[in-house]
Design a protein around this motif. Sequence first.
Motif, PDB file in Angstrom:
ATOM      1  N   VAL A   1       3.031  43.569 -59.471  1.00  0.00           N
ATOM      2  CA  VAL A   1       2.242  43.622 -58.233  1.00  0.00           C
ATOM      3  C   VAL A   1       3.243  43.789 -57.099  1.00  0.00           C
ATOM      4  O   VAL A   1       4.458  43.635 -57.295  1.00  0.00           O
ATOM      5  CB  VAL A   1       1.407  42.342 -58.018  1.00  0.00           C
ATOM      6  N   THR A   2       2.782  44.077 -55.915  1.00  0.00           N
ATOM      7  CA  THR A   2       3.705  44.191 -54.788  1.00  0.00           C
ATOM      8  C   THR A   2       4.230  42.806 -54.417  1.00  0.00           C
ATOM      9  O   THR A   2       3.574  41.786 -54.666  1.00  0.00           O
ATOM     10  CB  THR A   2       3.015  44.792 -53.562  1.00  0.00           C
ATOM     11  N   PRO A   3       5.420  42.735 -53.811  1.00  0.00           N
ATOM     12  CA  PRO A   3       5.932  41.432 -53.369  1.00  0.00           C
ATOM     13  C   PRO A   3       4.954  40.698 -52.444  1.00  0.00           C
ATOM     14  O   PRO A   3       4.820  39.471 -52.526  1.00  0.00           O
ATOM     15  CB  PRO A   3       7.225  41.800 -52.652  1.00  0.00           C
ATOM     16  N   GLN A   4       4.262  41.418 -51.572  1.00  0.00           N
ATOM     17  CA  GLN A   4       3.317  40.775 -50.681  1.00  0.00           C
ATOM     18  C   GLN A   4       2.142  40.176 -51.445  1.00  0.00           C
ATOM     19  O   GLN A   4       1.683  39.066 -51.142  1.00  0.00           O
ATOM     20  CB  GLN A   4       2.797  41.779 -49.636  1.00  0.00           C
ATOM     21  N   THR A   5       1.675  40.892 -52.467  1.00  0.00           N
ATOM     22  CA  THR A   5       0.602  40.347 -53.301  1.00  0.00           C
ATOM     23  C   THR A   5       1.076  39.118 -54.060  1.00  0.00           C
ATOM     24  O   THR A   5       0.343  38.136 -54.202  1.00  0.00           O
ATOM     25  CB  THR A   5       0.088  41.414 -54.283  1.00  0.00           C
ATOM     26  N   LEU A   6       2.310  39.170 -54.545  1.00  0.00           N
ATOM     27  CA  LEU A   6       2.857  38.018 -55.258  1.00  0.00           C
ATOM     28  C   LEU A   6       2.899  36.795 -54.345  1.00  0.00           C
ATOM     29  O   LEU A   6       2.598  35.671 -54.778  1.00  0.00           O
ATOM     30  CB  LEU A   6       4.248  38.336 -55.801  1.00  0.00           C
ATOM     31  N   LYS A   7       3.263  36.987 -53.089  1.00  0.00           N
ATOM     32  CA  LYS A   7       3.260  35.864 -52.143  1.00  0.00           C
ATOM     33  C   LYS A   7       1.877  35.248 -52.032  1.00  0.00           C
ATOM     34  O   LYS A   7       1.729  34.021 -51.981  1.00  0.00           O
ATOM     35  CB  LYS A   7       3.725  36.339 -50.765  1.00  0.00           C
ATOM     36  N   MET A   8       0.863  36.079 -51.986  1.00  0.00           N
ATOM     37  CA  MET A   8      -0.508  35.578 -51.893  1.00  0.00           C
ATOM     38  C   MET A   8      -0.882  34.784 -53.146  1.00  0.00           C
ATOM     39  O   MET A   8      -1.515  33.728 -53.063  1.00  0.00           O
ATOM     40  CB  MET A   8      -1.470  36.747 -51.694  1.00  0.00           C
TER      41      MET A   8
ATOM     42  N   MET B   1      -1.785  29.590 -56.005  1.00  0.00           N
ATOM     43  CA  MET B   1      -1.433  28.644 -57.068  1.00  0.00           C
ATOM     44  C   MET B   1      -1.211  27.243 -56.507  1.00  0.00           C
ATOM     45  O   MET B   1      -1.622  26.245 -57.110  1.00  0.00           O
ATOM     46  CB  MET B   1      -0.190  29.138 -57.816  1.00  0.00           C
ATOM     47  N   VAL B   2      -0.554  27.156 -55.362  1.00  0.00           N
ATOM     48  CA  VAL B   2      -0.329  25.849 -54.746  1.00  0.00           C
ATOM     49  C   VAL B   2      -1.656  25.228 -54.348  1.00  0.00           C
ATOM     50  O   VAL B   2      -1.918  24.038 -54.599  1.00  0.00           O
ATOM     51  CB  VAL B   2       0.609  25.981 -53.527  1.00  0.00           C
ATOM     52  N   VAL B   3      -2.533  26.031 -53.735  1.00  0.00           N
ATOM     53  CA  VAL B   3      -3.829  25.530 -53.279  1.00  0.00           C
ATOM     54  C   VAL B   3      -4.709  25.123 -54.459  1.00  0.00           C
ATOM     55  O   VAL B   3      -5.291  24.034 -54.486  1.00  0.00           O
ATOM     56  CB  VAL B   3      -4.540  26.590 -52.410  1.00  0.00           C
ATOM     57  N   ARG B   4      -4.821  26.010 -55.458  1.00  0.00           N
ATOM     58  CA  ARG B   4      -5.721  25.746 -56.583  1.00  0.00           C
ATOM     59  C   ARG B   4      -5.277  24.565 -57.427  1.00  0.00           C
ATOM     60  O   ARG B   4      -6.097  23.876 -58.031  1.00  0.00           O
ATOM     61  CB  ARG B   4      -5.852  26.999 -57.454  1.00  0.00           C
ATOM     62  N   ASN B   5      -3.970  24.324 -57.488  1.00  0.00           N
ATOM     63  CA  ASN B   5      -3.474  23.198 -58.273  1.00  0.00           C
ATOM     64  C   ASN B   5      -3.382  21.907 -57.470  1.00  0.00           C
ATOM     65  O   ASN B   5      -3.118  20.846 -58.037  1.00  0.00           O
ATOM     66  CB  ASN B   5      -2.120  23.545 -58.891  1.00  0.00           C
ATOM     67  N   ARG B   6      -3.573  21.998 -56.164  1.00  0.00           N
ATOM     68  CA  ARG B   6      -3.593  20.811 -55.291  1.00  0.00           C
ATOM     69  C   ARG B   6      -2.373  19.927 -55.511  1.00  0.00           C
ATOM     70  O   ARG B   6      -2.486  18.713 -55.719  1.00  0.00           O
ATOM     71  CB  ARG B   6      -4.881  20.018 -55.516  1.00  0.00           C
ATOM     72  N   MET B   7      -1.217  20.542 -55.479  1.00  0.00           N
ATOM     73  CA  MET B   7       0.027  19.815 -55.705  1.00  0.00           C
ATOM     74  C   MET B   7       0.908  19.917 -54.477  1.00  0.00           C
ATOM     75  O   MET B   7       1.304  21.008 -54.073  1.00  0.00           O
ATOM     76  CB  MET B   7       0.765  20.371 -56.926  1.00  0.00           C
ATOM     77  N   ALA B   8       1.250  18.776 -53.890  1.00  0.00           N
ATOM     78  CA  ALA B   8       2.107  18.776 -52.708  1.00  0.00           C
ATOM     79  C   ALA B   8       3.572  18.950 -53.093  1.00  0.00           C
ATOM     80  O   ALA B   8       4.323  19.662 -52.421  1.00  0.00           O
ATOM     81  CB  ALA B   8       1.920  17.482 -51.925  1.00  0.00           C
TER      82      ALA B   8
ATOM     83  N   ILE C   1      -4.144  24.994 -63.219  1.00  0.00           N
ATOM     84  CA  ILE C   1      -4.535  26.399 -63.223  1.00  0.00           C
ATOM     85  C   ILE C   1      -3.287  27.262 -63.391  1.00  0.00           C
ATOM     86  O   ILE C   1      -2.247  27.004 -62.765  1.00  0.00           O
ATOM     87  CB  ILE C   1      -5.252  26.780 -61.908  1.00  0.00           C
ATOM     88  N   ALA C   2      -3.379  28.273 -64.239  1.00  0.00           N
ATOM     89  CA  ALA C   2      -2.310  29.258 -64.408  1.00  0.00           C
ATOM     90  C   ALA C   2      -2.816  30.623 -63.942  1.00  0.00           C
ATOM     91  O   ALA C   2      -4.029  30.829 -63.806  1.00  0.00           O
ATOM     92  CB  ALA C   2      -1.864  29.323 -65.861  1.00  0.00           C
ATOM     93  N   TYR C   3      -1.881  31.514 -63.712  1.00  0.00           N
ATOM     94  CA  TYR C   3      -2.221  32.904 -63.373  1.00  0.00           C
ATOM     95  C   TYR C   3      -1.627  33.796 -64.446  1.00  0.00           C
ATOM     96  O   TYR C   3      -0.428  33.719 -64.738  1.00  0.00           O
ATOM     97  CB  TYR C   3      -1.656  33.274 -61.999  1.00  0.00           C
ATOM     98  N   VAL C   4      -2.467  34.641 -65.054  1.00  0.00           N
ATOM     99  CA  VAL C   4      -1.996  35.573 -66.079  1.00  0.00           C
ATOM    100  C   VAL C   4      -2.599  36.946 -65.811  1.00  0.00           C
ATOM    101  O   VAL C   4      -3.827  37.138 -65.939  1.00  0.00           O
ATOM    102  CB  VAL C   4      -2.376  35.108 -67.507  1.00  0.00           C
ATOM    103  N   ASP C   5      -1.761  37.871 -65.389  1.00  0.00           N
ATOM    104  CA  ASP C   5      -2.166  39.282 -65.248  1.00  0.00           C
ATOM    105  C   ASP C   5      -3.505  39.464 -64.528  1.00  0.00           C
ATOM    106  O   ASP C   5      -4.448  40.058 -65.056  1.00  0.00           O
ATOM    107  CB  ASP C   5      -2.214  39.954 -66.624  1.00  0.00           C
ATOM    108  N   GLY C   6      -3.580  38.912 -63.343  1.00  0.00           N
ATOM    109  CA  GLY C   6      -4.743  39.153 -62.503  1.00  0.00           C
ATOM    110  C   GLY C   6      -5.839  38.122 -62.571  1.00  0.00           C
ATOM    111  O   GLY C   6      -6.826  38.220 -61.845  1.00  0.00           O
ATOM    112  N   ARG C   7      -5.674  37.095 -63.423  1.00  0.00           N
ATOM    113  CA  ARG C   7      -6.720  36.096 -63.572  1.00  0.00           C
ATOM    114  C   ARG C   7      -6.162  34.687 -63.416  1.00  0.00           C
ATOM    115  O   ARG C   7      -5.091  34.379 -63.945  1.00  0.00           O
ATOM    116  CB  ARG C   7      -7.394  36.213 -64.955  1.00  0.00           C
TER     117      ARG C   7
END
Length: 293
Positions: free
Chosen positions: A66-73, A78-85, A4-10
């Motif tokens: 986006v705000t730094p706090q939003t970027l953290k979220m 991304m870690v959760v959705r990609n299920r990569m340890a 999964i990738a993230y591009v401009d809100g999606r």
Amino acid sequence: MPRIAYVDGRYVPHDSATVHIEDRGFQFADGVYEVVTVVNGRLADEEGHLARLARSLDELRIAWPVTPQTLKMIMRQMVVRNRMADALLYIQITRGRAPRDFKFPAKAAPTLVLTCRRTKFQSPRQLADGVPVVTIPDIRWLRRDIKSVSLLPQVLGKQQAVEKGAFEAWQIDPDGTVTEGCSSNAWIVTEAGALVTRPASSLILNGITRQSLIRLAAGLGIPFEERAFTLDEAYRAKEAFISSASTFVLPVTSIDGKPVGNGKPGPLGRQLRQAYMNHVGTPDPVPLPAENA
């Protein structure tokens, strides 16, 4: 499971993630990036990477998408959705889409892209034997402190290293001093036992792992000198290693085919690697081999 990738809100399937052809990152390399290592599901040195991202954006006068706090979220999603340890999480921000023109566009929304890819950390053999590096002239621009997406000199340098059977290429300034690797900071341990790395300036990227290692070395009471060192001094060093988000601390045992010290990883590098893994709050993904094993 598809990436999964993230591009401009999606959040979108990695294979179908796209940006516009007139994005200034594509047209002019007008953008910055960060890479954060995910170790056992945890983001290593996250705050340091975000602080450097903020600095790079400020230096190029690109607004936060986006705000730094939003970027953290988003990063955590991304870690959760990609299920990569164990993974590398890439964050790329460009000035955005605009008709091709060198000057800054009057109106353009920054583009934000995140990708996550599984990675394998250093093998037991690499830690036991160390890795070779070769040296090349440093042909980059003079704002190397900005983590820009413009990486063509490093691409050429990495290819030279591969063709010479080396893991990394150390770049050499015209004055004969080592600046850094193509994707890592360079360190040596002098004949007198002092740890040395080049000082942060516009001539190197101030690595986040580098900054952590400097603090850790001070806490361990390791003699440390932040200064430029020559290639000849590197040839004579007792130890050498590289540091980066993806290599942590990786011993260098030959430079241009010449053995470093006794040609084996040294104790100070081992000590710092273990200290760094403790710092990020996780056991070493690859157990350290016995000394001189």
